[in-house]
Scaffold this motif. Sequence first.
Motif, PDB file in Angstrom:
ATOM      1  N   SER A 241       0.850  -1.186   0.000  1.00  0.00           N
ATOM      2  CA  SER A 241       0.000   0.000   0.000  1.00  0.00           C
ATOM      3  C   SER A 241       0.887   1.237   0.000  1.00  0.00           C
ATOM      4  O   SER A 241       2.022   1.204   0.462  1.00  0.00           O
TER       5      SER A 241
ATOM      6  N   PHE B 263       0.921   5.724   0.264  1.00  0.00           N
ATOM      7  CA  PHE B 263       0.194   6.890   0.773  1.00  0.00           C
ATOM      8  C   PHE B 263       1.020   8.148   0.569  1.00  0.00           C
ATOM      9  O   PHE B 263       2.247   8.100   0.522  1.00  0.00           O
TER      10      PHE B 263
ATOM     11  N   TYR C  77       1.364  11.755   2.706  1.00  0.00           N
ATOM     12  CA  TYR C  77       1.016  12.543   3.881  1.00  0.00           C
ATOM     13  C   TYR C  77       1.567  13.944   3.680  1.00  0.00           C
ATOM     14  O   TYR C  77       2.540  14.145   2.944  1.00  0.00           O
TER      15      TYR C  77
ATOM     16  N   LEU D  96      -2.682  12.337   6.864  1.00  0.00           N
ATOM     17  CA  LEU D  96      -2.916  11.573   5.639  1.00  0.00           C
ATOM     18  C   LEU D  96      -3.557  12.467   4.588  1.00  0.00           C
ATOM     19  O   LEU D  96      -4.608  13.063   4.821  1.00  0.00           O
TER      20      LEU D  96
ATOM     21  N   SER E 165      -4.496   8.030  -0.089  1.00  0.00           N
ATOM     22  CA  SER E 165      -3.936   6.732  -0.419  1.00  0.00           C
ATOM     23  C   SER E 165      -3.692   6.711  -1.925  1.00  0.00           C
ATOM     24  O   SER E 165      -4.287   7.495  -2.673  1.00  0.00           O
TER      25      SER E 165
ATOM     26  N   TYR F 252      -3.695   4.341  -5.317  1.00  0.00           N
ATOM     27  CA  TYR F 252      -4.167   3.076  -5.862  1.00  0.00           C
ATOM     28  C   TYR F 252      -3.559   2.839  -7.237  1.00  0.00           C
ATOM     29  O   TYR F 252      -3.162   3.776  -7.927  1.00  0.00           O
TER      30      TYR F 252
ATOM     31  N   PHE G 176       8.736   5.546   5.581  1.00  0.00           N
ATOM     32  CA  PHE G 176       8.527   6.942   5.199  1.00  0.00           C
ATOM     33  C   PHE G 176       9.695   7.465   4.386  1.00  0.00           C
ATOM     34  O   PHE G 176      10.858   7.184   4.691  1.00  0.00           O
TER      35      PHE G 176
ATOM     36  N   TYR H 217       7.545   7.701  17.000  1.00  0.00           N
ATOM     37  CA  TYR H 217       8.549   8.398  16.210  1.00  0.00           C
ATOM     38  C   TYR H 217       9.148   9.529  17.031  1.00  0.00           C
ATOM     39  O   TYR H 217       8.550  10.024  17.982  1.00  0.00           O
TER      40      TYR H 217
ATOM     41  N   LEU I 262      11.084  12.386  10.174  1.00  0.00           N
ATOM     42  CA  LEU I 262      10.595  11.478  11.208  1.00  0.00           C
ATOM     43  C   LEU I 262      11.542  10.294  11.336  1.00  0.00           C
ATOM     44  O   LEU I 262      11.985   9.738  10.341  1.00  0.00           O
TER      45      LEU I 262
ATOM     46  N   TYR J 188      -6.418   0.890   8.359  1.00  0.00           N
ATOM     47  CA  TYR J 188      -5.087   0.298   8.299  1.00  0.00           C
ATOM     48  C   TYR J 188      -4.021   1.321   7.975  1.00  0.00           C
ATOM     49  O   TYR J 188      -2.841   1.066   8.151  1.00  0.00           O
ATOM     50  N   GLU J 189      -4.463   2.520   7.501  1.00  0.00           N
ATOM     51  CA  GLU J 189      -3.455   3.566   7.292  1.00  0.00           C
ATOM     52  C   GLU J 189      -2.978   4.038   8.657  1.00  0.00           C
ATOM     53  O   GLU J 189      -3.616   3.800   9.669  1.00  0.00           O
ATOM     54  N   GLN J 190      -1.872   4.739   8.681  1.00  0.00           N
ATOM     55  CA  GLN J 190      -1.398   5.307   9.936  1.00  0.00           C
ATOM     56  C   GLN J 190      -2.058   6.657  10.164  1.00  0.00           C
ATOM     57  O   GLN J 190      -2.104   7.499   9.274  1.00  0.00           O
ATOM     58  N   TYR J 191      -2.561   6.838  11.369  1.00  0.00           N
ATOM     59  CA  TYR J 191      -3.053   8.136  11.792  1.00  0.00           C
ATOM     60  C   TYR J 191      -2.209   8.603  12.956  1.00  0.00           C
ATOM     61  O   TYR J 191      -1.960   7.854  13.892  1.00  0.00           O
ATOM     62  N   PHE J 192      -1.795   9.845  12.878  1.00  0.00           N
ATOM     63  CA  PHE J 192      -0.838  10.363  13.838  1.00  0.00           C
ATOM     64  C   PHE J 192      -1.512  11.147  14.964  1.00  0.00           C
ATOM     65  O   PHE J 192      -2.533  11.835  14.759  1.00  0.00           O
TER      66      PHE J 192
END
Lengths: 108, 115
Positions: free
Chosen positions: A32, A34, A36, A46, A49, A51, A98, B36, B44, B102-106
């Motif tokens: 996956s 993304f 940010y 975020l 995403s 795709y 990242f 982090y 980060l 499932y994504e990261q949320y900060f």
Amino acid sequence: RKEVEQDPGPFNVPEGATVAFNCTYSNSASQSFFWYRQDCRKEPKLLMSVYSSGNEDGRFTAQLNRASQYISLLIRDSKLSDSATYLCVVNIGNQFYFGTGTSLTVIP
Amino acid sequence: GAVVSQHPSWVICKSGTSVKIECRSLDFQATTMFWYRQFPKQSLMLMATSNEGSKATYEQGVEKDKFLINHASLTLSTLTVTSAHPEDSSFYICSASGIPHYEQYFGPGTRLTVT
């Protein structure tokens, strides 16, 4: 070799310009993807995403190219408020990798 | 999107003391939480990954006895900086990933200053 690589910039563009960022990843098993954004002294948020078919959200378009292992972010009609650092993130299993971020400054 | 909170948002402590930072997922089950650290004008840096009910996995160079991580429930993880020193002063940010997000949320981050 880093898992994720981004051009750190900085990108300085005039208001209204179109700007594109690329990000490459090294692991073909990446699942996956993304984008940010992080404002100065704030947490990353975020943006979208990414795709395989590509996706668009207003002025922002994200693309994924699995064959060449890169993702891109296109910002159209840049606004002053788009000034931030844009982070590319790649997910494998429960690991997230990242990029170092690309700095964008939109100039009046 | 999902909401992750962090507390405190800002803390100043004396050298040698310990500081605990809490990270909570408010509206989803965080099966995985990440801690982090970010120094000014730098990227980060992932310190550790923790799965609920398991020991945290620390990144190379991060001392597990100095940075104690607990992830005892699906909504809470804590990071304790033990015997803090001025060089530990940084912006500590947690993030959460899980069900259904499932994504990261900060979280909003905790700015730690050790004097």
